[in-house]
Design an enzyme around this catalytic site. Sequence first.
Site, short mmCIF file in Angstrom:
data_model
loop_
_atom_site.label_atom_id
_atom_site.label_comp_id
_atom_site.label_asym_id
_atom_site.label_seq_id
_atom_site.Cartn_x
_atom_site.Cartn_y
_atom_site.Cartn_z
N ASN A 117 41.16 24.87 -17.74
CA ASN A 117 40.59 23.92 -18.71
C ASN A 117 39.34 24.42 -19.43
OD1 ASN A 117 39.08 23.90 -16.34
ND2 ASN A 117 38.46 21.77 -16.62
N LYS A 170 5.57 9.96 0.22
CA LYS A 170 6.18 9.43 1.45
C LYS A 170 7.11 8.24 1.21
CE LYS A 170 3.55 7.47 4.80
NZ LYS A 170 2.83 7.42 6.10
N THR A 205 -7.18 2.16 4.00
CA THR A 205 -6.35 1.01 3.63
C THR A 205 -7.16 -0.15 3.06
OG1 THR A 205 -6.39 0.36 5.95
CG2 THR A 205 -4.42 1.50 5.19
N ALA A 242 -0.48 4.47 -1.54
CA ALA A 242 -1.28 5.51 -2.21
C ALA A 242 -1.52 6.72 -1.33
CB ALA A 242 -2.62 4.92 -2.64
N LEU A 275 0.84 -1.20 0.00
CA LEU A 275 0.00 0.00 0.00
C LEU A 275 0.88 1.25 0.00
CD1 LEU A 275 -2.67 -1.07 2.64
CD2 LEU A 275 -2.60 -1.49 0.15
N ASN A 335 5.53 7.81 9.70
CA ASN A 335 4.46 8.73 9.33
C ASN A 335 4.92 10.18 9.31
OD1 ASN A 335 2.55 6.66 9.05
ND2 ASN A 335 2.18 6.67 11.26
N ARG A 355 1.57 13.79 7.03
CA ARG A 355 2.32 14.11 8.25
C ARG A 355 3.82 14.30 7.98
NH1 ARG A 355 -0.34 9.12 11.45
NH2 ARG A 355 -0.68 8.47 9.29
N ASP A 362 5.27 2.24 4.00
CA ASP A 362 5.94 3.15 4.96
C ASP A 362 6.47 2.40 6.18
OD1 ASP A 362 3.58 2.59 6.30
OD2 ASP A 362 3.11 4.68 6.78
C1 UD1 Z 1 -2.01 1.77 9.71
C2 UD1 Z 1 -3.04 0.84 10.33
C3 UD1 Z 1 -2.72 0.69 11.83
C4 UD1 Z 1 -1.30 0.16 11.99
C5 UD1 Z 1 -0.28 1.02 11.22
C6 UD1 Z 1 1.06 0.33 11.20
C7 UD1 Z 1 -5.15 1.13 9.14
C8 UD1 Z 1 -6.48 1.78 9.17
N1 UD1 Z 1 -4.35 1.41 10.19
O1 UD1 Z 1 -2.14 3.03 10.34
O2 UD1 Z 1 -3.62 -0.21 12.43
O3 UD1 Z 1 -0.96 0.13 13.37
O4 UD1 Z 1 -0.72 1.22 9.88
O5 UD1 Z 1 2.06 1.14 10.62
O6 UD1 Z 1 -4.84 0.38 8.25
N2 UD1 Z 1 -2.78 3.93 2.22
C9 UD1 Z 1 -3.30 3.81 0.95
N3 UD1 Z 1 -4.53 4.30 0.70
C10 UD1 Z 1 -5.30 4.88 1.65
C11 UD1 Z 1 -4.76 5.00 2.95
C12 UD1 Z 1 -3.51 4.51 3.21
O7 UD1 Z 1 -2.63 3.28 0.06
O8 UD1 Z 1 -6.41 5.27 1.33
C13 UD1 Z 1 -1.44 3.42 2.48
C14 UD1 Z 1 -0.48 4.50 2.93
O9 UD1 Z 1 0.18 5.05 1.80
C15 UD1 Z 1 0.47 3.76 3.85
C16 UD1 Z 1 -0.38 2.61 4.38
O10 UD1 Z 1 -1.49 2.50 3.52
O11 UD1 Z 1 1.55 3.23 3.12
C17 UD1 Z 1 -0.84 2.86 5.82
O12 UD1 Z 1 -1.56 4.08 5.85
P1 UD1 Z 1 -1.34 5.14 7.00
O13 UD1 Z 1 -2.25 6.29 6.76
O14 UD1 Z 1 0.09 5.41 7.18
O15 UD1 Z 1 -1.90 4.30 8.22
P2 UD1 Z 1 -1.50 4.39 9.75
O16 UD1 Z 1 -2.24 5.53 10.38
O17 UD1 Z 1 -0.04 4.35 9.90
CA CA Z 2 1.69 4.49 8.52
#
Ligand code: UD1
Ligand code: CA
Length: 458
Positions: A386, A23, A79, A11, A9, A228, A16, A103
């Site tokens: 040069n 990212k 996600t 997207a 994932l 993040n 932050r 990430d």
């Molecule tokens: C997420 C998890 C959390 C976990 C943490 C671990 C969810 C809802 N939460 O939180 O339980 O403890 O990761 O690091 O899954 N992304 C997409 N599309 C979206 C949203 C996110 O592709 O619509 C991708 C982001 O780019 C990222 C990943 O999913 O790579 C996680 O998203 P992020 O917003 O960082 O979730 P966290 O708040 O870290």
């Molecule tokens: Ca994250």
Amino acid sequence: MKKVNVVILAAGMGSRMRSDLPKVLHQVAGKPMIDWVLDAVEPLQPDKLITVTGVGAEAVQEHIGNDSHFVVQEKQLGTGHAVQQAYPELKDSEGVTLIMAGDTPMFRTETLNELIQEHERGNNAVTVLTADAKDPTGYGRIVRGDDGLVLKIVEQKDASVTERRIHEINTGVYIFNNQLLFSALAEVKNDNVQQEFYLPDTLDILRTQGYQIGAHQIQDFTESLGVNDRVALSVANQVMRQRINQRHMLAGVEFIDPQTAYIDDQVEIGQDTVIEGNVSLQGHTVIGQANRITTGTVIKDSQIGDNNVITSSHIEESTIANEVTIGPNAHLRPKSHLADQVHIGNFVEVKGAEIGRGTKVGHLTYVGNAILGEDINIGAGTIFVNYDGVNKFQTTVGDRAFIGSNTKIIAPVKIAEEAITAAGSTITEDIEKHAMGIARTRQTNKEDFWQKMPHKKG
Ligand code: UD1
Ligand code: CA
């Protein structure tokens, strides 16, 4: 072991981070986060590898290139919604699907393998990788029942006060029965604080439907670090560098102060080389054996042989053979090639030059676009002129030539072997073997000039 599909994932906005760069392209130990993730899954030989891109999709896809399939998530609705975008690619797969985020750069392949094994052993619909976090703030919490079995995952923002006290966190890595993954995703709702479709909600859904869900807890929390913001990025860098430096130390490299030695992941270092503090070795750099690299040195994309001493200098895209001494404060710019036993002293800049065995360029000199033979002595303050503002011109200097201090060599010029330039000369013409080029105005001394000095008048 069954074949696995992998979904990454990537997207999300990464808002932050407060950055224009997507990212997952931010670097940890000289390598974009997404590459760490891809490198960790590569040994699993995924049946299908799919990266979900969205914000900055073009840059991310261009960076990854042919190593992955891509699906685009147009709107970042969470996600769960992100994984759903991979449905067309995976709808026919009867296997298992590993999901992780772009990430979380610290996971090792062994850990992913353990999760897969645990999943198969437990015969689960889904197995989530968890960790015990000293500070779980920001992570989803693993909620277990009185019997210790996992009930669900609750996000920080949706968690009750009691749930926030849970230290077991969701690392964001899961392995699913592929068909059950997508059937559960269809049930996920966005009735939460962030109004997003959460992937973790699928656990509760599958459990309620009577499927077995499991968790595998890893010992080392640092592996599950999610980046993040830039604070977490700095922690990831620190931890990753520690890992890298330890690997080198165990292979015989000595670090005077490993906390401040910044060695990119791809860098190779031979044994008995000593790396002092505040040294940065970047990109595709290869360092041989028994070198000493002192504080303040930065080496990027260069090849260094054995037994060299590099003192507080900058080196880019260059090659250095053996028993060379450099610095302090020398600068080797791209395409500098130094043979054995060359000496480059302080405040010397070299660019696009080959310097032959045993040649010495000791002090305050610029060598640009030149081919230098062996055992040449280049005097202090020599400038290889040069560039005329448009074109670069080349100089060649033969073996054992002696270039007097403060010589200006206006290229193109050929100085033969065993030729000499007189100090202070501006050389514009070729010099034959054994000849001396002298090009400076003669000195005249004016007698009794002291009395004519302005301050002596009146
Ligand atoms: C997420 C998890 C959390 C976990 C943490 C671990 C969810 C809802 N939460 O939180 O339980 O403890 O990761 O690091 O899954 N992304 C997409 N599309 C979206 C949203 C996110 O592709 O619509 C991708 C982001 O780019 C990222 C990943 O999913 O790579 C996680 O998203 P992020 O917003 O960082 O979730 P966290 O708040 O870290
Ligand atoms: Ca994250």
